[in-house]
Design a protein around this motif. Structure first.
Motif, PDB file in Angstrom:
ATOM      1  N   LEU A   1     -10.040  -1.754  -2.853  1.00  0.00           N
ATOM      2  CA  LEU A   1      -9.001  -2.754  -2.655  1.00  0.00           C
ATOM      3  C   LEU A   1      -9.471  -4.045  -3.335  1.00  0.00           C
ATOM      4  CD1 LEU A   1      -6.259  -2.933  -1.160  1.00  0.00           C
ATOM      5  CD2 LEU A   1      -7.484  -4.039   0.724  1.00  0.00           C
TER       6      LEU A   1
ATOM      7  N   LYS B   1      -6.466  -4.578   6.693  1.00  0.00           N
ATOM      8  CA  LYS B   1      -7.757  -4.371   6.042  1.00  0.00           C
ATOM      9  C   LYS B   1      -8.806  -4.822   7.051  1.00  0.00           C
ATOM     10  CE  LYS B   1     -10.968  -4.131   2.779  1.00  0.00           C
ATOM     11  NZ  LYS B   1     -12.107  -4.533   3.634  1.00  0.00           N
ATOM     12  N   SER B   2      -9.686  -3.937   7.477  1.00  0.00           N
ATOM     13  CA  SER B   2     -10.668  -4.280   8.498  1.00  0.00           C
ATOM     14  C   SER B   2     -12.073  -4.266   7.917  1.00  0.00           C
ATOM     15  CB  SER B   2     -10.584  -3.319   9.692  1.00  0.00           C
ATOM     16  OG  SER B   2     -10.824  -1.985   9.285  1.00  0.00           O
ATOM     17  N   ASN B   3     -12.900  -5.206   8.368  1.00  0.00           N
ATOM     18  CA  ASN B   3     -14.301  -5.286   7.973  1.00  0.00           C
ATOM     19  C   ASN B   3     -15.168  -5.292   9.227  1.00  0.00           C
ATOM     20  OD1 ASN B   3     -13.902  -5.639   5.076  1.00  0.00           O
ATOM     21  ND2 ASN B   3     -13.092  -7.659   5.596  1.00  0.00           N
TER      22      ASN B   3
ATOM     23  N   GLN C   1       0.849  -1.190   0.000  1.00  0.00           N
ATOM     24  CA  GLN C   1       0.000   0.000   0.000  1.00  0.00           C
ATOM     25  C   GLN C   1       0.881   1.234   0.000  1.00  0.00           C
ATOM     26  OE1 GLN C   1      -3.213  -0.145   2.852  1.00  0.00           O
ATOM     27  NE2 GLN C   1      -3.267   2.058   3.060  1.00  0.00           N
TER      28      GLN C   1
ATOM     29  N   HIS D   1     -11.151 -14.301   7.951  1.00  0.00           N
ATOM     30  CA  HIS D   1     -10.192 -13.277   8.325  1.00  0.00           C
ATOM     31  C   HIS D   1      -8.998 -13.904   9.047  1.00  0.00           C
ATOM     32  CE1 HIS D   1     -13.930 -11.118   7.591  1.00  0.00           C
ATOM     33  NE2 HIS D   1     -13.237 -10.002   7.488  1.00  0.00           N
TER      34      HIS D   1
ATOM     35  N   GLU E   1      -6.117  -9.211   7.258  1.00  0.00           N
ATOM     36  CA  GLU E   1      -7.519  -8.789   7.255  1.00  0.00           C
ATOM     37  C   GLU E   1      -8.125  -9.131   8.617  1.00  0.00           C
ATOM     38  OE1 GLU E   1     -10.926  -8.724   3.819  1.00  0.00           O
ATOM     39  OE2 GLU E   1      -9.915 -10.613   4.201  1.00  0.00           O
TER      40      GLU E   1
ATOM     41  N   ARG F   1      -7.012  -0.026  10.332  1.00  0.00           N
ATOM     42  CA  ARG F   1      -6.632   0.336   8.958  1.00  0.00           C
ATOM     43  C   ARG F   1      -5.414   1.250   8.953  1.00  0.00           C
ATOM     44  NH1 ARG F   1     -12.354   0.293   8.031  1.00  0.00           N
ATOM     45  NH2 ARG F   1     -12.536   2.495   8.555  1.00  0.00           N
TER      46      ARG F   1
ATOM     47  N   ALA G   1      -7.810  -8.345  -1.442  1.00  0.00           N
ATOM     48  CA  ALA G   1      -7.475  -8.166  -0.026  1.00  0.00           C
ATOM     49  C   ALA G   1      -6.618  -9.336   0.422  1.00  0.00           C
ATOM     50  CB  ALA G   1      -8.742  -8.083   0.821  1.00  0.00           C
TER      51      ALA G   1
END
Length: 307
Positions: free
Chosen positions: A245, A102-104, A30, A130, A72, A97, A248
């Motif tokens: 993104l 990468k967060s959900n 990134q 994850h 993630e 983040r 991921a």
């Protein structure tokens, strides 16, 4: 072994860092550029880390370890019903983040009390896609302890947060417990609140480092960033993904944001320089997130090779 690091330095010097990383066999994950500096999240071979450190000093930049890079993380709450108010989950997800993950956000969306809170098979499978999960609970110790039923069946490391101090022994299914968080009706801006976010990030980092150590005992056939690069080169439709993104990364593979039914054949046919196709070294399956495609790289013990 690839080491996750973050380079911070001048905007006119970052291309030199990227060039060196590529020469070392590393990967750029990134790039964030502002008017005065650039922040690069990188994966580099651990044995070559000293070379990058020397270049960083020469460029008057800063190199720090970033254990969340290339991972993630699921941020889970029993309910997100009061969505018009600031929610602790929003701050935790954003802070993860900022530290490279990468967060959900996943709201179980039913059951705020300890007697009725529940999780179904679909939600469990989604969370298990994850690398780690952060479960955010409230301010009552008995309620937090009772809610272990929500995560005791989760296969990935779980960091639990809440308001009161609770001995770790009372939550045997949690990787770690972070206190002094709980529910607040404002954004986390105070010094102690930012400190709590740092503690959550540190706990998740320890969980991810343990996973990396476990993976090293039976290394993956290839690295997730190499799979990502190969898919980008050989499945050009990935550029049409509307996600910011499109691919991921996980510690053991990646989520490719193209429909499984339409693209799993093309993804499985991705070929590496060694003459091996992706379907020969990885499981390619439907993701529980939308209609995406999930890739899980097989370990050396199952394929007999590492490249």
């Amino acid at each position: 072994m690839l080491e996750p690091v973050m380079f911070t330095g001048g905007v006119y010097k970052h291309d030199l860092v990227i060039e060196l990383v590529e020469d070392l066999g590393g990967y750029l994950l990134q790039k964030n550029v502002t008017q005065s500096e650039v922040i690069l999240l990188l994966l580099v071979p651990a044995e070559d880390l000293r070379i990058l450190e020397d270049l960083t000093k020469e460029l008057r930049g800063e190199l720090t370890r970033a254990p969340l890079a290339g991972t993630e993380v699921a941020v889970v709450t029993p309910t997100l019903a009061i969505h018009h108010l600031p929610h602790t989950a929003c701050d935790v997800a954003e802070y993860l983040r900022r530290n490279g993950a990468k967060s959900n956000m996943i709201g179980l969306a039913r059951g705020v009390g300890r007697e009725i809170a529940q999780i179904n098979e679909y939600e469990t499978a989604l969370i298990n896609e994850h690398d780690a999960a952060v479960f955010l609970f409230g301010n009552f110790a008995k309620c937090i302890i009772k809610k272990e039923e929500l995560y005791k069946g989760i296969n990935i490391p779980v960091v639990v947060t809440g308001g009161p101090e609770i001995p770790k022994g009372e939550m045997p299914y949690a990787f770690e417990y972070v206190s002094s968080v709980g529910r607040i009706a404002h954004r986390s801006k105070k010094a102690n609140e930012i400190g709590n976010l740092d503690r959550i990030v540190a706990a998740v980092g320890r969980a991810l480092d343990k996973m990396r150590a476990d993976i090293e005992k039976d290394p993956l056939t290839t690295s997730p960033p190499r799979v990502m690069d190969a898919v980008r080169e050989q499945v050009p439709d990935i550029e049409r993904s509307y996600s910011p993104l499109p691919i991921a990364l996980n510690l053991t593979g990646c989520r490719i944001k193209l429909p499984y039914e339409d693209y799993h054949e093309a993804i499985g046919s991705v070929r590496f320089d060694e003459g091996v196709k992706l379907r020969e070294i990885a499981r390619i399956m439907p993701s529980r997130m939308k209609s995406y495609t999930l890739v899980r790289i097989l370990p050396e013990s199952e394929t007999g090779m590492v490249f």
